[in-house]
Design a protein around this motif. Sequence first.
Motif, PDB file in Angstrom:
ATOM      1  N   GLN A   3       0.825  -1.211   0.000  1.00 58.80           N
ATOM      2  CA  GLN A   3       0.000   0.000   0.000  1.00 58.80           C
ATOM      3  C   GLN A   3       0.857   1.258   0.000  1.00 58.80           C
ATOM      4  OE1 GLN A   3      -2.560  -0.532   3.382  1.00 58.80           O
ATOM      5  NE2 GLN A   3      -4.057  -1.716   2.227  1.00 58.80           N
ATOM      6  N   GLY A   4       1.918   1.242   0.802  1.00 60.84           N
ATOM      7  CA  GLY A   4       2.780   2.418   0.896  1.00 60.84           C
ATOM      8  C   GLY A   4       3.493   2.749  -0.394  1.00 60.84           C
ATOM      9  N   ALA A   5       3.839   1.725  -1.156  1.00 60.23           N
ATOM     10  CA  ALA A   5       4.595   1.939  -2.393  1.00 60.23           C
ATOM     11  C   ALA A   5       3.720   1.918  -3.631  1.00 60.23           C
ATOM     12  CB  ALA A   5       5.677   0.868  -2.520  1.00 60.23           C
ATOM     13  N   GLY A   6       2.506   1.366  -3.512  1.00 61.44           N
ATOM     14  CA  GLY A   6       1.660   1.231  -4.691  1.00 61.44           C
ATOM     15  C   GLY A   6       2.220   0.223  -5.674  1.00 61.44           C
ATOM     16  N   GLN A   7       3.003  -0.740  -5.183  1.00 60.33           N
ATOM     17  CA  GLN A   7       3.616  -1.771  -6.007  1.00 60.33           C
ATOM     18  C   GLN A   7       3.500  -3.098  -5.278  1.00 60.33           C
ATOM     19  OE1 GLN A   7       7.562   0.052  -5.999  1.00 60.33           O
ATOM     20  NE2 GLN A   7       7.393   0.246  -8.219  1.00 60.33           N
ATOM     21  N   SER A   8       3.830  -4.162  -5.989  1.00 61.37           N
ATOM     22  CA  SER A   8       3.854  -5.459  -5.318  1.00 61.37           C
ATOM     23  C   SER A   8       4.935  -5.443  -4.246  1.00 61.37           C
ATOM     24  CB  SER A   8       4.144  -6.579  -6.329  1.00 61.37           C
ATOM     25  OG  SER A   8       5.497  -6.515  -6.741  1.00 61.37           O
ATOM     26  N   CYS A   9       4.769  -6.282  -3.250  1.00 58.44           N
ATOM     27  CA  CYS A   9       5.747  -6.358  -2.179  1.00 58.44           C
ATOM     28  C   CYS A   9       7.132  -6.696  -2.727  1.00 58.44           C
ATOM     29  CB  CYS A   9       5.316  -7.396  -1.132  1.00 58.44           C
ATOM     30  SG  CYS A   9       6.458  -7.529   0.258  1.00 58.44           S
ATOM     31  N   ALA A  10       7.193  -7.655  -3.654  1.00 60.11           N
ATOM     32  CA  ALA A  10       8.479  -8.096  -4.198  1.00 60.11           C
ATOM     33  C   ALA A  10       9.266  -6.965  -4.848  1.00 60.11           C
ATOM     34  CB  ALA A  10       8.265  -9.233  -5.194  1.00 60.11           C
ATOM     35  N   VAL A  11       8.574  -6.001  -5.412  1.00 64.77           N
ATOM     36  CA  VAL A  11       9.236  -4.841  -6.017  1.00 64.77           C
ATOM     37  C   VAL A  11       9.489  -3.777  -4.954  1.00 64.77           C
ATOM     38  CG1 VAL A  11       8.959  -2.956  -7.679  1.00 64.77           C
ATOM     39  CG2 VAL A  11       8.252  -5.283  -8.290  1.00 64.77           C
ATOM     40  N   ALA A  12       8.485  -3.500  -4.151  1.00 62.46           N
ATOM     41  CA  ALA A  12       8.577  -2.407  -3.175  1.00 62.46           C
ATOM     42  C   ALA A  12       9.618  -2.655  -2.086  1.00 62.46           C
ATOM     43  CB  ALA A  12       7.214  -2.180  -2.531  1.00 62.46           C
ATOM     44  N   ILE A  13       9.757  -3.879  -1.623  1.00 62.25           N
ATOM     45  CA  ILE A  13      10.680  -4.161  -0.521  1.00 62.25           C
ATOM     46  C   ILE A  13      12.120  -3.858  -0.914  1.00 62.25           C
ATOM     47  CG2 ILE A  13      11.116  -6.615  -0.991  1.00 62.25           C
ATOM     48  CD1 ILE A  13      10.408  -5.146   2.479  1.00 62.25           C
ATOM     49  N   LEU A  14      12.426  -3.976  -2.192  1.00 65.02           N
ATOM     50  CA  LEU A  14      13.781  -3.718  -2.659  1.00 65.02           C
ATOM     51  C   LEU A  14      14.130  -2.238  -2.660  1.00 65.02           C
ATOM     52  CD1 LEU A  14      14.019  -6.324  -5.558  1.00 65.02           C
ATOM     53  CD2 LEU A  14      14.731  -6.560  -3.149  1.00 65.02           C
ATOM     54  N   SER A  15      13.122  -1.379  -2.617  1.00 64.47           N
ATOM     55  CA  SER A  15      13.403   0.057  -2.566  1.00 64.47           C
ATOM     56  C   SER A  15      13.488   0.568  -1.132  1.00 64.47           C
ATOM     57  CB  SER A  15      12.340   0.835  -3.341  1.00 64.47           C
ATOM     58  OG  SER A  15      11.081   0.695  -2.718  1.00 64.47           O
ATOM     59  N   GLU A  16      13.208  -0.307  -0.153  1.00 66.02           N
ATOM     60  CA  GLU A  16      13.363   0.075   1.249  1.00 66.02           C
ATOM     61  C   GLU A  16      14.852   0.162   1.564  1.00 66.02           C
ATOM     62  OE1 GLU A  16      10.902   0.830   3.457  1.00 66.02           O
ATOM     63  OE2 GLU A  16       9.479   0.554   1.825  1.00 66.02           O
ATOM     64  N   ASN A  17      15.192   1.065   2.440  1.00 66.87           N
ATOM     65  CA  ASN A  17      16.591   1.257   2.801  1.00 66.87           C
ATOM     66  C   ASN A  17      16.957   0.311   3.944  1.00 66.87           C
ATOM     67  OD1 ASN A  17      19.146   2.328   2.840  1.00 66.87           O
ATOM     68  ND2 ASN A  17      18.585   4.060   4.114  1.00 66.87           N
ATOM     69  N   LEU A  18      17.033  -0.982   3.636  1.00 63.97           N
ATOM     70  CA  LEU A  18      17.347  -1.988   4.644  1.00 63.97           C
ATOM     71  C   LEU A  18      18.819  -2.371   4.547  1.00 63.97           C
ATOM     72  CD1 LEU A  18      14.171  -4.210   4.282  1.00 63.97           C
ATOM     73  CD2 LEU A  18      14.663  -2.524   6.051  1.00 63.97           C
ATOM     74  N   PRO A  19      19.441  -2.623   5.678  1.00 63.13           N
ATOM     75  CA  PRO A  19      20.867  -2.951   5.671  1.00 63.13           C
ATOM     76  C   PRO A  19      21.124  -4.392   5.263  1.00 63.13           C
ATOM     77  CG  PRO A  19      20.015  -3.083   7.887  1.00 63.13           C
ATOM     78  CD  PRO A  19      18.883  -2.569   7.022  1.00 63.13           C
ATOM     79  N   ALA A  20      22.354  -4.659   4.869  1.00 71.38           N
ATOM     80  CA  ALA A  20      22.781  -6.042   4.646  1.00 71.38           C
ATOM     81  C   ALA A  20      22.848  -6.719   6.008  1.00 71.38           C
ATOM     82  CB  ALA A  20      24.150  -6.051   3.969  1.00 71.38           C
TER      83      ALA A  20
END
Length: 107
Positions: free
Chosen positions: A59-76
Amino acid sequence: MPRLIVLICLVMLAGCGSLGEREDAAAETATAFLRAVSGQDGAAACGVLAPETMAEVEQGAGQSCAVAILSENLPAPSAVQDIQVYGQRALVRLEDESVFLAVFPGG
């Protein structure tokens, strides 16, 4: 001061396993999630998210989770420092972040 990243993930913390087995499962799930994101495998990362968290990401990204999660600024993923298991919930502390996990129906 280390940065704290909070995630709610689905983890297979089998209630019948020993505490050590549940701690190992929690640590593996937390690091696998972060490895999936850093490896650009959005489907694998979303596969361990809680249903509500996955819906919020979409909902926050307006995209599928698989696409949107990759644009989150998550660390390695970093080295696990501490694991605490509370019934069907767990907290995994890594060097620079913390991951909160819980068991949900169906997983």
